[in-house]
Motif scaffolding. Sequence first.
Motif, short mmCIF file in Angstrom:
data_model
loop_
_atom_site.label_atom_id
_atom_site.label_comp_id
_atom_site.label_asym_id
_atom_site.label_seq_id
_atom_site.Cartn_x
_atom_site.Cartn_y
_atom_site.Cartn_z
N ASP A 1 1.21 34.91 -5.59
CA ASP A 1 1.42 35.36 -6.97
C ASP A 1 0.98 34.30 -7.98
O ASP A 1 0.37 34.61 -9.00
N ALA A 2 1.30 33.04 -7.69
CA ALA A 2 0.95 31.97 -8.62
C ALA A 2 -0.56 31.81 -8.72
O ALA A 2 -1.11 31.65 -9.82
N LEU A 3 -1.26 31.86 -7.58
CA LEU A 3 -2.71 31.70 -7.59
C LEU A 3 -3.41 32.90 -8.21
O LEU A 3 -4.49 32.78 -8.80
N GLY A 4 -2.81 34.08 -8.08
CA GLY A 4 -3.42 35.30 -8.59
C GLY A 4 -3.00 35.65 -10.00
O GLY A 4 -3.39 36.70 -10.51
N GLN A 5 -2.20 34.78 -10.62
CA GLN A 5 -1.70 35.09 -11.96
C GLN A 5 -2.84 35.21 -12.97
O GLN A 5 -2.86 36.10 -13.81
N ASP A 6 -3.81 34.30 -12.89
CA ASP A 6 -4.92 34.28 -13.86
C ASP A 6 -6.28 34.39 -13.18
O ASP A 6 -7.30 34.14 -13.82
N HIS A 7 -6.28 34.72 -11.88
CA HIS A 7 -7.53 34.78 -11.14
C HIS A 7 -7.56 36.00 -10.23
O HIS A 7 -6.51 36.52 -9.83
N THR A 8 -8.75 36.42 -9.90
CA THR A 8 -8.92 37.34 -8.78
C THR A 8 -8.94 36.49 -7.52
O THR A 8 -9.86 35.71 -7.30
N LEU A 9 -7.88 36.61 -6.75
CA LEU A 9 -7.70 35.75 -5.59
C LEU A 9 -8.26 36.41 -4.33
O LEU A 9 -7.92 37.55 -4.02
N TYR A 10 -9.11 35.67 -3.64
CA TYR A 10 -9.62 36.09 -2.34
C TYR A 10 -9.03 35.14 -1.30
O TYR A 10 -9.16 33.92 -1.42
N ARG A 11 -8.36 35.69 -0.31
CA ARG A 11 -7.82 34.86 0.77
C ARG A 11 -8.13 35.57 2.08
O ARG A 11 -8.28 36.79 2.12
N TYR A 12 -8.23 34.82 3.15
CA TYR A 12 -8.64 35.43 4.41
C TYR A 12 -7.90 34.81 5.59
O TYR A 12 -7.38 33.68 5.49
N ASP A 13 -7.83 35.58 6.66
CA ASP A 13 -7.22 35.10 7.90
C ASP A 13 -8.25 34.31 8.68
O ASP A 13 -9.36 34.79 8.95
N GLN A 14 -7.87 33.09 9.06
CA GLN A 14 -8.73 32.28 9.90
C GLN A 14 -9.05 33.00 11.20
O GLN A 14 -8.19 33.71 11.74
N ARG A 15 -10.25 32.85 11.71
CA ARG A 15 -10.58 33.49 12.99
C ARG A 15 -9.57 33.07 14.06
O ARG A 15 -9.08 31.94 14.08
N GLY A 16 -9.25 34.02 14.92
CA GLY A 16 -8.23 33.78 15.95
C GLY A 16 -6.83 34.15 15.50
O GLY A 16 -5.90 34.13 16.31
N THR A 17 -6.67 34.50 14.21
CA THR A 17 -5.34 34.77 13.68
C THR A 17 -5.34 36.04 12.84
O THR A 17 -6.39 36.55 12.43
N GLY A 18 -4.14 36.54 12.54
CA GLY A 18 -3.96 37.64 11.61
C GLY A 18 -4.78 38.85 11.95
O GLY A 18 -4.80 39.31 13.10
N LEU A 19 -5.48 39.38 10.95
CA LEU A 19 -6.29 40.58 11.13
C LEU A 19 -7.73 40.26 11.49
O LEU A 19 -8.52 41.18 11.73
N SER A 20 -8.09 38.99 11.51
CA SER A 20 -9.46 38.60 11.85
C SER A 20 -9.69 38.64 13.35
O SER A 20 -8.75 38.83 14.14
N THR A 21 -10.94 38.47 13.74
CA THR A 21 -11.30 38.43 15.16
C THR A 21 -10.39 37.46 15.90
O THR A 21 -10.24 36.31 15.50
N ARG A 22 -9.80 37.92 16.99
CA ARG A 22 -8.86 37.08 17.75
C ARG A 22 -9.56 36.25 18.82
O ARG A 22 -8.94 35.39 19.44
N VAL A 23 -10.83 36.50 19.05
CA VAL A 23 -11.56 35.77 20.09
C VAL A 23 -11.97 34.40 19.58
O VAL A 23 -12.51 34.28 18.47
N LEU A 24 -11.71 33.37 20.35
CA LEU A 24 -12.11 32.01 20.01
C LEU A 24 -13.06 31.49 21.09
O LEU A 24 -12.64 31.17 22.19
N GLU A 25 -14.33 31.42 20.76
CA GLU A 25 -15.33 30.95 21.73
C GLU A 25 -15.83 29.58 21.29
O GLU A 25 -16.93 29.43 20.74
#
Length: 396
Positions: free
Chosen positions: A167-191
């Motif tokens: 909320d703090a980062l998005g208060q005055d900005h369009t905030l883009y954040r992402y899940d690191q590969r291997g975690t969250g909703l991103s690709t879970r494969v780590l090669e």
Amino acid sequence: MSYRFANCSLDPERHTFLREGKPVHVEPQVFELILALVKQSGLLVTKEELIDTVWRGLNVSDATISARINAARKAVGDNGREQAIIKTVHGRGFQLIAEVSSLEGAGLAKPTEFEVSSQSIRFAASVDGAQIAYAQSGTGPPLIRVGHWLSHLELDWQSSVWRPLIDALGQDHTLYRYDQRGTGLSTRVLESPDLDVFVADLKAVADANDLDRFPVFAASQAVPVAIRFAQKHPDRVSGLVLYGGFAVGRALRPAAPDDIDETTLLSLIRAGWGRADSPFVQAFASLSLPDATPQQMESFVKMQMETVSPENAARLRQIVDRFHVRDSLPKVKAPTLVIHANADAMQPIEQGRVLASEIPNARYVALESRNHIPLPQEPSWSQMVEETQRFLESLG
């Protein structure tokens, strides 16, 4: 437990506050103040009780309390003259005089609508075809928050640990954040990814949104990723906010006297990941967020199992502990703000000083805190947010 009063809704678990069904941004201390009044539901709450609850017993002035009360009144649609919701009992304290109803475990329908409308999740293809999940929220000029070891776009949105920062980062900005590969909703494969692969993931998110030039917020092991990206793409980075980061990974620097050796740490991760009563969770919590509330700790443990598998958690730990970007520091051209907790046990403050001293013209801020993960109930939280927002505003 969620609460409704007057035309307002407050959900502590999701850290959301709505008036007339619409989200209202409130600072963390103001949120805690409203919650303290709501929980007493018409009873007098003294200044001393507010200081204990909201400021954790710190010595604060009457002017500070008055400013937060005024902000709370503005949030609920009240004012000091009418006092239809929050009443001042002169010389004694404050009361929330509107009728309060609570919903045990049911949550609120409106915050769910808020989440759907305020967070848009998509996927970007990285250099090797890996799918990187990213979310967009807030309004204003772009800001990218780099993915780190523990994140999950959906869970973070509801987390009492991460949502206040979002909320703090998005208060005055369009905030883009992402899940690191291997975690969250991103690709879970780590090669066997190296640092440059993680840098490519950041570039993929920026490219997918046609972002030519933007500031970056990075925390912990996301900091080396941001630094290397800024070195490789100086024309695209307008500024860097580096929180709790490092230039040389734990596995590549001399061990501190109380460091856990890597073999033991990886064994603890594999055996205890996501178990609230495991030695690993207790050790990790003492390093990362020793001052977390029980609710925050519960959210943190839940996130562990749903964010990453025990094996990927251990593998990622091995990878990020070998990040090394010290040779990149003098090559960073973007304005930089380095923020570090002075008693951070996960990434020692010496690493923050290295970043600030070797990145040209970097500004350095030390916080009075022992939490590696910033917590909104800390006195240092407001300082971190204010320094970050002031720095981002200065970029134009």
